[in-house]
Scaffold this motif. Sequence first.
Motif, PDB file in Angstrom:
ATOM      1  N   UNK A   1      43.966  40.541  39.738  1.00  0.00           N
ATOM      2  CA  UNK A   1      44.423  39.553  38.774  1.00  0.00           C
ATOM      3  C   UNK A   1      43.280  38.689  38.280  1.00  0.00           C
ATOM      4  N   UNK A   2      43.448  37.381  38.396  1.00  0.00           N
ATOM      5  CA  UNK A   2      42.433  36.447  37.919  1.00  0.00           C
ATOM      6  C   UNK A   2      41.490  35.958  39.019  1.00  0.00           C
ATOM      7  N   UNK A   3      41.547  36.576  40.203  1.00  0.00           N
ATOM      8  CA  UNK A   3      40.574  36.230  41.239  1.00  0.00           C
ATOM      9  C   UNK A   3      39.174  36.592  40.753  1.00  0.00           C
TER      10      UNK A   3
ATOM     11  N   UNK B   1      35.561  37.819  29.454  1.00  0.00           N
ATOM     12  CA  UNK B   1      36.646  36.954  29.931  1.00  0.00           C
ATOM     13  C   UNK B   1      36.167  35.748  30.717  1.00  0.00           C
ATOM     14  N   UNK B   2      34.933  35.794  31.220  1.00  0.00           N
ATOM     15  CA  UNK B   2      34.436  34.695  32.023  1.00  0.00           C
ATOM     16  C   UNK B   2      34.459  34.954  33.516  1.00  0.00           C
ATOM     17  N   UNK B   3      35.089  36.048  33.952  1.00  0.00           N
ATOM     18  CA  UNK B   3      35.087  36.365  35.375  1.00  0.00           C
ATOM     19  C   UNK B   3      33.786  37.081  35.761  1.00  0.00           C
TER      20      UNK B   3
ATOM     21  N   UNK C   1      41.222  37.030  29.649  1.00  0.00           N
ATOM     22  CA  UNK C   1      41.234  37.183  31.094  1.00  0.00           C
ATOM     23  C   UNK C   1      42.409  38.065  31.528  1.00  0.00           C
ATOM     24  N   UNK C   2      42.289  38.643  32.713  1.00  0.00           N
ATOM     25  CA  UNK C   2      43.313  39.528  33.247  1.00  0.00           C
ATOM     26  C   UNK C   2      44.636  38.783  33.460  1.00  0.00           C
TER      27      UNK C   2
ATOM     28  N   UNK D   1      48.198  37.662  44.107  1.00  0.00           N
ATOM     29  CA  UNK D   1      46.778  38.015  44.039  1.00  0.00           C
ATOM     30  C   UNK D   1      46.161  37.968  45.436  1.00  0.00           C
ATOM     31  N   UNK D   2      45.337  38.964  45.736  1.00  0.00           N
ATOM     32  CA  UNK D   2      44.723  39.044  47.051  1.00  0.00           C
ATOM     33  C   UNK D   2      45.525  39.854  48.048  1.00  0.00           C
TER      34      UNK D   2
END
Length: 205
Positions: free
Chosen positions: A27-29, A57-59, A86-87, A94-95
Motif C-alpha cells: 500500500x502506502x508504506x 508518487x513520492x515513495x 500514490x498507491x 498494510x504490513x
Amino acid sequence: MSMPQGTTRWWWLRHAPIPDPEGRIAGQLDLPCDTSDEDWFRALANRLPRNAVLVESGLMRCAQTIGALEAAGLALPPSQVEPGLIEQDFGRWQGHNWGELASAKDPELPAFWRDPASAVPPAGESFSVMVERVGDAIARLTAEHEGRDIIAVAHAGTIRAALTVALGIAPAAALAFVVEPLSLTRIDALSGGWRVVGVNWLPDY
C-alpha cells in the motif's frame, strides 16, 4: 505512425520489486525496492523517451527506481512529486498478508473480496476512490504538459487506475490487468480521448 498534434504520451513505469517473501500488503508504506537487475534497467533506459517530464508518487521505491534508471544511462530531469499518484491506501491491512488477515478472521475481509473495487479497507480507501484522485492528477498533469512525453514512476494500483480512466471501464474491470514490477504501460492522451498503446511491457534481453 505520426502523432496527432497535441498528443501527450504517458509512459507508466511500475517501480522495482519490493523484497518481501511473505507477500505483505505494501500500500502506502514507504518500503525500499530491489534495483539490482542492471540489464533490465539498461533495457528500460533504451526504451524510454529523452527530454520527458518526470513524475513520481513520492515513495522511496519510486525514487530508487528513478536512481537506477539514471545509473543505467537515462538522463532525467528532476522529478515532480505528485501525491495523487500514490498507491492505494490499505489502511490497517498494510504490513500484513492476506493469509494473516484470513486467519485472524478480519470482519471486513469478506466484504472486500465480494467487491474489491468499492469496499474500503479499515482506515484506508477504496480502489474506486483511488481512481478518482489518480484521474484528477492525470487530467491536471496532461493539461500542464500537453504534447510532451511524461514518464510516471508509480504503482500497480496507480497504473490500473490510469487504465480505468483511459478505457472508460468500471474500476472492478481494471483490477484484472497484470502490472508487473518494472513493466511499462503506454497511454496517449489525444485531443478527443485516449489511446492505450501497450500494457505491462517487459524488456526482452
